[in-house]
Design an enzyme around this catalytic site. Structure first.
Site, PDB file in Angstrom:
ATOM      1  N   CYS A 183       0.816  -1.220   0.000  1.00  0.00           N
ATOM      2  CA  CYS A 183       0.000   0.000   0.000  1.00  0.00           C
ATOM      3  C   CYS A 183       0.847   1.266   0.000  1.00  0.00           C
ATOM      4  O   CYS A 183       0.314   2.369   0.015  1.00  0.00           O
ATOM      5  CB  CYS A 183      -0.941   0.008   1.193  1.00  0.00           C
ATOM      6  N   HIS A 242      -9.002   4.750  -0.274  1.00  0.00           N
ATOM      7  CA  HIS A 242      -7.706   4.074  -0.335  1.00  0.00           C
ATOM      8  C   HIS A 242      -7.546   3.254  -1.616  1.00  0.00           C
ATOM      9  O   HIS A 242      -7.583   2.030  -1.599  1.00  0.00           O
ATOM     10  CB  HIS A 242      -7.551   3.186   0.896  1.00  0.00           C
TER      11      HIS A 242
END
Lengths: 502, 400
Positions: B88, B344
């Site tokens: 991420c 996200h």
């Protein structure tokens, strides 16, 4: 030359913790099978979704061997079952790998008959007697699939027993035995079928057990040089009830009260394992030094063996065995859960379950002791242990190179450091519990938890490790095995997903 | 010791797509959306870009591997495009590549762009995927919330915090981010919520409920970087520069050695220390104006406050409940809504964090504009608490 005395040198047992309440089954099926309402009493053992005959056999064998045993003395392994997960992959080889036995072990699968457990034991006895093995272990285990609303669903149970055979510290001397081979087809399961096909019970009882058992008893008495009146324990699995066993004993001149508990009330019949399950239970609960024990198993004829308990039997008092397993049951009233675990319901698993479960067999073999035996590494210079083993040590103070020796984790004391109960990821037993397990003597593993009830877990809790199915690759018929953590709780637990049977 | 990156590279322009469930857009459209805004902001032509770094995490959901998805979507003039992937934290990695290229002199102007198209899987949450051939044979087949939730059990055990107190503190973390996100027109979630709503929401992974988890969003973000000298030559007056870029990666200590207690991020503490040193920050609690941290889950944000040395160890619960990180607090955190509400899209998130810091420093953050922020910190994490990569980037006004 005097024959060296051989026999059983130890035992172990394993019955899965969940106990399906027969009342829940009978009531759920009463609309279609009201004739079984009368059978809705007591409970039967029920394997968790991640258990099969191999994993239960491993648990029984671990109980047999104990945590401190290095297993190097085991030179033969006989596995009896009719529900082995693989038709062509040595199932005893999986058990051997999980137990971290050496490659020189003679491992054999004995299958295709309810006698598989007793036949495995007889093979072990013969092998030791012939001097081809000194310390053989025998495991028998079954996880039989039954159709919903069948009598077998109520009668059967899941479980395993383990015995060691040798000539030192014998707890029950083998006096002799025999096998009758008769193609009496009371039931069968074809090569591609999941379920047994059963013939009429009355014929099985009257033409099968009633006529064949006495012939086996007679032959075994002769082979062992024993008289019927000396048999103190008459161990015979049957779903016809203990009264019937008493009648069969009596018909052969054996005292009816020698008939041992068939564990119908609190376990169910565990298939090929059941004679050995009953034998272990008898050795734990009933047998005194000097007692003669006859063990039989009916199926395509009959196996019969006679043993005599010795004063060494007290050496086994610390074992969980069958009696200990039976005492650790957790009532399960959710029949749907049983059906789901046994693949009898097409249920919506969600898209997350669509992930391909293919196993790279090359990777599996390259890491075999890690994956099957939970073997990590210990640095011979610093003593730091870790999982998995690696060429460069994880030790932050000294990243030694090529210093690690194999280090077994499976029987070490461990606790939960961190955990979660995850409702998002796919699990056959949601919520999916997993977390970081830390070992008292060093090392840690992020691992799945199993046999856990929601709301009973917390950091600091002790766990014990068990060998279980990790994933089932339905597309290819393969299954992955690995180790999982079972939180040790003293609380009085009941399965919370259970629906009321009322 | 290396002289570091401080003030060597300026941000010439930035862009960010609307984040959310972008049923209308594929990865190409998202990339173009962020790119065009950044190009307009930078005031340059495509031919002026010397090289590009492209971040995307999950190949399977449409974006694909290699550098070609970016080059083709933007019709770049056959320049170098490097695809980066670091869980991420890929967005921060792309920025790092572009910044280092400019700092080295290999490029005058470089582009960093991150994108993720997650909402083509058919279900909520992150796509389920395998990691090689060995890990699936033993590691739990869990989820991101299940991995991060474990911080809570270990943090409670270490600091003797009750389940209820921790649950309420992490609820406040989410309430604050929702209040901020409500002021951000590009945010995925723009609705304020209450602590009670968070506490009573359905459980995802104990103790994390629905509102403790960030949005799973589609989106893209981009940065165009150059030297401060070129930025001035191109007519820029208020110049924002990079003060520090640090990345720390687990080496197995947390997952294999018993010295880690499971309640904090080992890597974040290392990256933060190095970043403060690189940026010349002595006292982060006083000197950092604002932060965008990797609040994938509310508990992650809470423990990160300690890992970045803003809250003293064991005091994050108190600071959170005191409003220290609220929009009107001493160090506002997730002023754009954070991962929690802005969303996200994995490969884009690190760049989105920098985007908000950039806008705030230039006074262009609209309704959520803070008063005169000088130093912004972004914290971009990838992996799980026991095995991760952690990026800490500090940007600020040139000369700050």
């Amino acid at each position: 030359m005097a024959q060296q005395s051989i026999g059983l040198t130890g035992f172990g047992g394993y019955i899965p913790r969940l106990r399906l309440q027969r009342k829940s089954v009978a009531q759920a099926n009463a609309w279609v099978a009201p004739n079984f309402l009368g059978k809705g009493k007591g409970e039967r053992s029920m394997a968790n979704w991640d258990e099969d005959s191999v994993t239960m056999a491993v648990e029984a064998a671990r109980d047999l061997l104990g945590a401190d045993d290095d297993r190097s003395h085991v030179d033969a392994l006989f596995f009896g079952s009719t529900t082995m997960p693989f038709k062509d992959r040595l199932n005893a080889g999986i058990i051997s790998a999980a137990l971290t036995l050496g490659e020189n072990v003679r491992a054999v699968d004995v299958a295709s008959t309810q006698r598989a457990g007793t036949s495995a034991l007889m093979q072990a006895l013969t092998t030791v007697k012939a001097g081809e093995a000194k310390n053989a272990i025998v495991v028998a285990s079954d996880h039989r699939k039954t159709r919903a609303a069948s009598a077998q669903e109520l009668d059967f149970g899941d479980g395993a027993a383990a015995l060691s055979v040798g000539s030192e510290n014998v707890i029950a001397t083998y006096l002799g035995g025999t096998s009758l081979t008769i193609d009496f087809v009371d039931h069968f399961r074809g090569g591609t079928d999941d379920f047994d096909y059963n013939w009429e019970e009355r014929w099985i009882r009257d033409e099968g057990y009633t006529k064949i058992i006495p012939r086996a008893v007679k032959a075994a008495l002769e082979a062992s040089g024993t008289v019927a009146g000396d048999i103190k324990h008459f161990v015979l699995p049957t779903t016809f009830g203990v009264k019937f066993v008493q009648q069969l004993a009596k018909a052969s001149g054996i005292a009816p009260d020698a008939a041992r508990d068939t564990l119908a009330d609190n376990c169910g019949e565990t298939g090929a394992a059941h004679s050995l399950v009953m034998l272990v239970h008898t050795l734990q609960k009933e047998a005194k030094p000097g007692d003669k024990i006859m063990v039989l198993h009916f199926g395509g004829g009959c196996d019969a063996m006679v043993f005599e308990a010795t004063d060494k039997i007290a050496s086994q008092s610390g074992k969980r065995g069958i009696a200990g397993s039976l005492a650790q049951g957790v009532p399960e009233t959710n029949y749907m859960k049983f059906l789901t675990y046994n693949g009898l319901v097409e249920w919506e698993k969600g898209m997350r379950a669509e992930q391909d479960k293919k196993t790279a067999l090359t990777t599996l073999y390259r890491n075999e002791d890690m994956l099957m035996g939970l073997v990590g590494g210990r640095c011979t210079e610093t003593g730091v242990v870790q999982f998995p083993r690696s060429r460069i040590s994880v030790n932050p103070n000294n990243h030694t190179v090529d210093t690690q020796e194999p280090y077994k984790f499976a029987d070490r004391k461990a606790k939960i450091l961190s955990w979660s109960a995850d409702f998002l990821s796919f699990s056959m037993s949601p919520p999916n519990h997993y977390g970081m397990v830390v070992f008292d003597e060093g090392g840690r593993i992020m691992m799945d938890f199993t046999d856990v009830e929601q709301g009973t877990v917390d950091s600091g809790m002790e766990v014990r490790l068990v060998f279980r199915i990790k994933d089932i690759d339905e597309k290819r018929g393969f299954r992955k095995y690995f180790w999982k953590a079972v939180p040790v709780t003293n609380a009085n637990v009941t399965s919370k997903t259970g629906q009321a049977a009322e | 010791m290396a002289s570091g990156i401080k003030d060597k590279v300026a941000i010439l322009g930035m862009g960010c797509s609307k984040f959310g469930e972008r049923w209308d857009a594929g990865p190409e459209e998202l990339m173009v959306e962020a790119y065009l805004e950044a190009m307009q902001d930078a005031g340059i032509e495509p031919t002026q870009i010397d090289a590009a770094w492209f971040s995307t995490h999950i190949d399977e959901t449409g974006t694909g591997k290699g550098g070609t998805p970016l080059s083709m979507a933007l019709r770049l003039p056959n320049i170098a495009v490097t695809r980066v992937e670091n869980f991420c934290a890929g967005g921060s990695e792309a920025l790092r590549g572009a910044v280092y290229a400019v700092a080295s002199g290999a490029a005058d102007i470089a582009l960093a762009l991150g994108v993720e198209k997650l909402k083509d899987t058919g279900y909520g949450g992150l796509p389920v995927g395998a990691a090689g051939t060995l890990i699936p044979q033993w590691a739990p087949s869990g989820s991101a919330p299940g991995n991060f939730a474990q911080l809570a059990s270990a943090y409670r055990a270490k600091h003797n915090v009750s389940k209820e107190d921790l649950k309420r503190a992490i609820a406040h973390v989410s309430v604050k981010s929702h209040a901020n996100g409500a002021l951000n027109p590009k945010a995925h979630l723009q609705k304020a919520i209450t602590e009670e709503q968070v506490m009573n929401a359905p459980m995802i992974a104990e103790p994390l409920g629905l509102f403790d988890c960030c949005g799973v969003s589609d989106g893209a973000a981009a940065a165009i970087v150059t030297t401060p000298e070129i930025a001035k030559a191109l007519g820029k007056h208020n110049i924002v520069t990079v003060k520090a870029m640090q990345l720390s990666v687990s080496n197995g200590l947390e997952s294999q050695h018993n010295s880690w207690d499971g309640s904090y991020f080992h890597t974040a503490r290392i990256a933060a220390k190095k970043a403060y040193l690189e940026a010349g920050i002595q006292n982060p609690r006083d000197e950092v104006s604002m932060m965008e941290v990797h609040d994938c889950f509310s508990i992650t944000e809470l423990v990160t406050m300690e890992d970045l040395f803003i809250s003293p160890e064991g005091q994050a619960v108190k600071d959170v409940m005191d409003g220290f990180y609220d929009a009107d607090g001493k160090v506002p955190c997730q002023i754009d809504g954070g991962l929690k509400c802005f969303g996200h899209p994995i490969g884009a998130s690190g760049l989105r964090m920098a985007y908000e810091m950039y806008l705030q420093i230039l006074g262009r953050a609209g309704a959520r504009q803070l008063k005169d922020p000088r130093i912004g910190l972004t914290h971009n994490l990838g992996g799980s608490p026991s095995q991760n990569v952690c990026s800490v980037t500090i940007i600020g006004a040139h000369g700050a």
